[in-house]
Design an enzyme around this catalytic site. Structure first.
Site, PDB file in Angstrom:
ATOM      1  N   GLN A  31       0.814  -1.212   0.000  1.00 59.08           N
ATOM      2  CA  GLN A  31       0.000   0.000   0.000  1.00 59.08           C
ATOM      3  C   GLN A  31       0.847   1.260   0.000  1.00 59.08           C
ATOM      4  O   GLN A  31       2.016   1.246   0.344  1.00 59.08           O
ATOM      5  CB  GLN A  31      -0.901   0.043   1.232  1.00 59.08           C
ATOM      6  CG  GLN A  31      -0.100   0.130   2.526  1.00 59.08           C
ATOM      7  CD  GLN A  31      -0.954   0.099   3.752  1.00 59.08           C
ATOM      8  OE1 GLN A  31      -1.175   1.131   4.361  1.00 59.08           O
ATOM      9  NE2 GLN A  31      -1.406  -1.094   4.123  1.00 59.08           N
ATOM     10  N   ARG A  35      -3.385  11.055   2.995  1.00 58.60           N
ATOM     11  CA  ARG A  35      -4.291  11.691   3.952  1.00 58.60           C
ATOM     12  C   ARG A  35      -5.336  12.457   3.147  1.00 58.60           C
ATOM     13  O   ARG A  35      -4.988  13.162   2.206  1.00 58.60           O
ATOM     14  CB  ARG A  35      -3.517  12.628   4.869  1.00 58.60           C
ATOM     15  CG  ARG A  35      -2.661  11.893   5.855  1.00 58.60           C
ATOM     16  CD  ARG A  35      -1.884  12.862   6.772  1.00 58.60           C
ATOM     17  NE  ARG A  35      -1.095  12.098   7.705  1.00 58.60           N
ATOM     18  CZ  ARG A  35       0.131  11.641   7.464  1.00 58.60           C
ATOM     19  NH1 ARG A  35       0.708  11.883   6.299  1.00 58.60           N
ATOM     20  NH2 ARG A  35       0.778  10.945   8.374  1.00 58.60           N
ATOM     21  N   GLU A  97      -4.271   3.349   0.741  1.00 58.83           N
ATOM     22  CA  GLU A  97      -4.894   3.578   2.045  1.00 58.83           C
ATOM     23  C   GLU A  97      -5.241   5.061   2.127  1.00 58.83           C
ATOM     24  O   GLU A  97      -4.363   5.917   2.101  1.00 58.83           O
ATOM     25  CB  GLU A  97      -3.927   3.207   3.164  1.00 58.83           C
ATOM     26  CG  GLU A  97      -4.423   3.563   4.548  1.00 58.83           C
ATOM     27  CD  GLU A  97      -3.348   3.374   5.609  1.00 58.83           C
ATOM     28  OE1 GLU A  97      -3.434   4.075   6.628  1.00 58.83           O
ATOM     29  OE2 GLU A  97      -2.433   2.543   5.422  1.00 58.83           O
ATOM     30  N   ARG A 121       9.917  19.505  -2.091  1.00 58.00           N
ATOM     31  CA  ARG A 121       9.471  18.331  -2.850  1.00 58.00           C
ATOM     32  C   ARG A 121       9.805  17.045  -2.115  1.00 58.00           C
ATOM     33  O   ARG A 121      10.789  16.964  -1.412  1.00 58.00           O
ATOM     34  CB  ARG A 121      10.091  18.318  -4.237  1.00 58.00           C
ATOM     35  CG  ARG A 121       9.528  19.407  -5.101  1.00 58.00           C
ATOM     36  CD  ARG A 121      10.159  19.383  -6.481  1.00 58.00           C
ATOM     37  NE  ARG A 121       9.703  20.539  -7.212  1.00 58.00           N
ATOM     38  CZ  ARG A 121       8.871  20.477  -8.239  1.00 58.00           C
ATOM     39  NH1 ARG A 121       8.426  19.321  -8.657  1.00 58.00           N
ATOM     40  NH2 ARG A 121       8.492  21.571  -8.851  1.00 58.00           N
ATOM     41  N   LYS A 155       7.059  16.981 -23.319  1.00 58.00           N
ATOM     42  CA  LYS A 155       7.941  16.155 -24.151  1.00 58.00           C
ATOM     43  C   LYS A 155       7.551  14.681 -24.154  1.00 58.00           C
ATOM     44  O   LYS A 155       7.792  13.975 -25.120  1.00 58.00           O
ATOM     45  CB  LYS A 155       9.385  16.301 -23.676  1.00 58.00           C
ATOM     46  CG  LYS A 155       9.939  17.685 -23.916  1.00 58.00           C
ATOM     47  CD  LYS A 155      11.366  17.792 -23.445  1.00 58.00           C
ATOM     48  CE  LYS A 155      11.875  19.205 -23.699  1.00 58.00           C
ATOM     49  NZ  LYS A 155      13.247  19.390 -23.233  1.00 58.00           N
ATOM     50  N   MET A 156       6.986  14.198 -23.060  1.00 56.01           N
ATOM     51  CA  MET A 156       6.612  12.776 -22.989  1.00 56.01           C
ATOM     52  C   MET A 156       5.163  12.613 -23.441  1.00 56.01           C
ATOM     53  O   MET A 156       4.230  12.847 -22.676  1.00 56.01           O
ATOM     54  CB  MET A 156       6.814  12.236 -21.579  1.00 56.01           C
ATOM     55  CG  MET A 156       8.277  12.160 -21.182  1.00 56.01           C
ATOM     56  SD  MET A 156       8.517  11.305 -19.623  1.00 56.01           S
ATOM     57  CE  MET A 156       8.284   9.613 -20.146  1.00 56.01           C
ATOM     58  N   GLU A 171      -0.376   9.452 -12.215  1.00 56.27           N
ATOM     59  CA  GLU A 171       0.123   9.287 -13.579  1.00 56.27           C
ATOM     60  C   GLU A 171      -0.699   8.212 -14.272  1.00 56.27           C
ATOM     61  O   GLU A 171      -1.039   7.191 -13.676  1.00 56.27           O
ATOM     62  CB  GLU A 171       1.595   8.876 -13.559  1.00 56.27           C
ATOM     63  CG  GLU A 171       2.192   8.707 -14.943  1.00 56.27           C
ATOM     64  CD  GLU A 171       3.655   8.309 -14.913  1.00 56.27           C
ATOM     65  OE1 GLU A 171       4.309   8.458 -15.952  1.00 56.27           O
ATOM     66  OE2 GLU A 171       4.143   7.834 -13.860  1.00 56.27           O
TER      67      GLU A 171
END
Length: 186
Positions: A31, A35, A97, A121, A155-156, A171
């Site tokens: 998992q 939150r 979860e 990040r 680009k992708m 994603e």
């Protein structure tokens, strides 16, 4: 990098162990936890929009929180006994979860949770395999889902990112074309 060595070989990945410790043979990724502010909103998103099922709900009244385990398993095979259902849930691979701290859904002062995609990040996203990224994104667009990146942006090409109700990134890629999307980096 040696031409005869794959990118996954230990020679190209310092620190990678090739002999897996026997003690870890039964381990698997079970998992990841998000939150959430409002379970009503999040359960709707993960079930109606992404097609997941609620595998198990656990409530902890003394600590004022609930856990909702979501996944792509067939719940008709799940045990009805609560303890057995918990054991079954924790035997499933790649679940989410959703953790709800009671009261956040109605607290006007609550600002939400950090999704890891702005400074500082950290956590980035989860990935969901779909049959066709373009068709999935058309459906998500019609459902009013917020996009971070559509399949032809950037680009992708062929992958997309959407946000869940709490701003976590998801994603999206499809099994037929993911090899082509990453081909130059494989």
């Amino acid at each position: 990098m040696a031409a005869s060595e794959s990118k996954e070989s230990p020679a190209n990945n310092p620190g990678l162990h090739t002999t897996i410790d026997e003690a870890t043979k039964g381990y698997f990724m079970q998992q990841t936890m998000f939150r959430i502010k409002d379970p009503k909103v999040s359960l709707d998103f993960y079930s109606r929009v992404l097609g997941m099922s609620l595998l198990k709900r656990l409530d902890f009244p003394e600590m004022k929180f609930s856990l909702y385990f979501m996944g792509y398993e067939d719940t008709t095979e799940a045990p009805s006994n609560p303890v057995d259902r918990t054991v079954w849930t924790f035997a499933q691979k790649a679940t989410i979860e959703l953790t709800h701290n009671w009261g956040t859904e109605s607290d006007p002062e609550f600002k939400g949770y950090h999704n890891g995609n702005s400074d500082p990040r950290g956590f980035g996203h989860i990935g969901i395999t779909v049959d066709d990224t373009y068709k999935a994104c058309e459906r998500f667009q019609n459902l009013g889902v917020e996009f971070v990146k559509k399949p032809d942006d950037g680009k992708m090409k062929g992958i997309a990112f959407i946000k869940d109700p709490d701003g976590y990134w998801i994603e999206l890629f499809d099994r037929k074309t993911i090899g082509n999307v990453t081909e130059g980096n494989a």
